[in-house]
Design a protein around this motif. Structure first.
Motif, PDB file in Angstrom:
ATOM      1  N   GLU A   1      74.514  31.755  27.135  1.00 39.35           N
ATOM      2  CA  GLU A   1      75.837  31.567  26.490  1.00 39.35           C
ATOM      3  C   GLU A   1      76.744  31.079  27.438  1.00 39.35           C
ATOM      4  O   GLU A   1      77.961  30.305  27.268  1.00 39.35           O
ATOM      5  N   ARG A   2      76.617  30.963  28.861  1.00 41.41           N
ATOM      6  CA  ARG A   2      77.200  30.383  29.835  1.00 41.41           C
ATOM      7  C   ARG A   2      77.440  28.913  30.059  1.00 41.41           C
ATOM      8  O   ARG A   2      78.067  28.276  30.383  1.00 41.41           O
TER       9      ARG A   2
ATOM     10  N   LYS B   1      77.695  25.296  29.214  1.00 40.01           N
ATOM     11  CA  LYS B   1      78.826  24.498  28.435  1.00 40.01           C
ATOM     12  C   LYS B   1      78.309  22.863  28.295  1.00 40.01           C
ATOM     13  O   LYS B   1      78.870  22.136  27.583  1.00 40.01           O
TER      14      LYS B   1
ATOM     15  N   GLY C   1      83.101  30.356  35.547  1.00 39.47           N
ATOM     16  CA  GLY C   1      81.797  30.847  35.036  1.00 39.47           C
ATOM     17  C   GLY C   1      81.047  30.013  33.976  1.00 39.47           C
ATOM     18  O   GLY C   1      79.890  30.360  33.944  1.00 39.47           O
ATOM     19  N   ASP C   2      81.823  29.101  33.616  1.00 41.85           N
ATOM     20  CA  ASP C   2      80.990  28.015  32.649  1.00 41.85           C
ATOM     21  C   ASP C   2      79.873  27.359  33.487  1.00 41.85           C
ATOM     22  O   ASP C   2      80.053  27.147  34.488  1.00 41.85           O
ATOM     23  N   ARG C   3      78.807  27.117  32.954  1.00 44.46           N
ATOM     24  CA  ARG C   3      77.805  26.516  33.558  1.00 44.46           C
ATOM     25  C   ARG C   3      77.299  24.902  33.241  1.00 44.46           C
ATOM     26  O   ARG C   3      77.571  24.629  31.879  1.00 44.46           O
TER      27      ARG C   3
END
Length: 390
Positions: free
Chosen positions: A150-151, A153, A100-102
């Motif tokens: 917030e996703r 990074k 889920g990190d972008r």
């Protein structure tokens, strides 16, 4: 500063033999760079590689200071590595991602970087999100604002894409990254050496660059900048006895500075040549280099636009020394070969380098003619005449 173009061309003897418009691939080095590399190799032959390195220790150390002055950093924030891709990889693969990190990137991102994104996404479940381009072809800042949550990074952007004159708005991106607390990795492979690049003004946390392009340094050289505040959060993807110290049978300590991203074995002659190339550019002044390069590129675009069947394909509100075009009825490889037979060096850009951008623009390939300050107006005339006669 007013450049003495005739003197600069004399300092680049190959200018008398052919027209070199492949500076975004590899520029012609000035005499001092060639002499520096050859003299060190000769010294290695005379006294041995380790001994020659020890003899050149102060000059090698000075290269870190030269790189730091070039980009507005501190010497301890600089690592000298084999090329821009290795520099970029060492920074990128030091970051940690999870499901889920972008990763936000550009539509015109370079293939080597995007392949790394894909590999990490496959391994970790992270997502790659290309930021749409604006009407000029640059990274859209409103779209970046919309996507920056917030996703996210990492923001990883190429400053000057390989396939056109575009300059992405790095400083505006940097302000947004700082405000959001998101690391910003800038691929400056094509921008360092042809324009002023200041890491403080840009606000990037990491920057990768090569020696062989607009810096006019040797192949097999490059550097990585990592902001000191970020260093302790990054452990390189691999270490050796230069990057870290073995302190006990079951422990090691990573170097406190950016040299943690280096390897012990390196191209010493090339590093010295890189330092000579950077010092040469600093003496000329990056603002003067930028003004000369950009003016030559605009002149070339204007002359190409006059030719029937030739279309200039550059995008961007601000454009640099990379000029791309197509010629009706002739693919880019054929144009390159025909010009090469007349002593004019250009290169070809294809979808293999920037797939998303090529697909969006519907262009199969481009001829890339990249100018440098040692090129002159008569060479532009010669390129245009060669195209017109074909």
């Amino acid at each position: 500063m007013t450049m003495d173009i005739a003197a600069l061309r004399r300092d680049t003897p190959a200018c008398a033999s052919f027209v070199h418009f492949n500076n975004a691939g590899a520029s012609l080095p000035p005499a001092v760079v060639v002499d520096t590399v050859v003299e060190h190799l000769r010294r290695e032959a005379e006294i041995g590689g380790y001994e020659a390195q020890a003899e050149a220790a102060a000059r090698l150390e000075a290269v870190y200071g030269s790189v730091a002055r070039l980009i507005g950093a501190e010497p301890g924030e600089i690592a000298l590595v084999e090329n821009a891709t290795r520099a970029w990889d060492m920074a990128f693969y030091s970051l940690r991602f999870g499901p889920g990190d972008r990763i936000l990137t550009a539509q015109a991102e370079y293939a080597s970087n995007y392949i790394a994104f894909l590999q990490v996404a496959r391994r970790t479940g992270a997502e790659i999100v290309p930021v749409p381009s604006d009407e000029s072809g640059a990274v859209s800042l409103p779209e970046l604002d919309r996507l920056l949550d917030e996703r996210v990074k990492l923001i990883a952007i190429t400053h000057v894409p390989t396939n056109g004159g575009l300059i992405n708005p790095a400083e505006a991106i940097g302000r947004r990254a700082r405000a959001a607390g998101v690391p910003f990795l800038l691929d400056a492979c094509q921008s360092v050496g042809q324009m002023p690049v200041d890491v403080e003004a840009i606000g990037c946390d990491m920057l990768s660059a090569t020696g062989r392009k607009y810096l006019r340094g040797p192949r097999g050289t490059g550097f990585l900048y990592v902001r000191r505040a970020l260093l302790d959060r990054l452990e390189p993807p691999f270490l050796d006895l230069h990057a870290a110290r073995w302190t006990a049978p079951d422990r090691y300590e990573v170097r406190p500075d950016a040299r943690r991203f280096e390897s012990w074995e390196s191209y010493i002659a090339g590093r010295l040549g890189l330092g000579a190339a950077i010092d040469y550019a600093l003496r000329l002044g990056l603002p003067a280099i930028r003004d000369r390069v950009f003016a030559l590129a605009e002149r070339l675009r204007a002359r190409l636009a006059e030719l029937p069947g030739v279309a200039v394909r550059d995008v961007g509100a601000r454009r640099c020394g990379i000029v791309t075009f197509t010629r009706a009825g002739e693919d880019a490889a054929a144009v390159k070969a025909r010009l090469g037979a007349q002593g004019i060096h250009v290169s070809v850009s294809t979808a293999a380098g920037t797939l998303l951008d090529f697909e969006a623009r519907g262009i199969p390939d481009l001829v890339r003619a990249s100018v440098h300050y040692y090129n002159d107006e008569s060479e532009i005339d010669r390129l245009v005449a060669a195209l017109a006669s074909g």
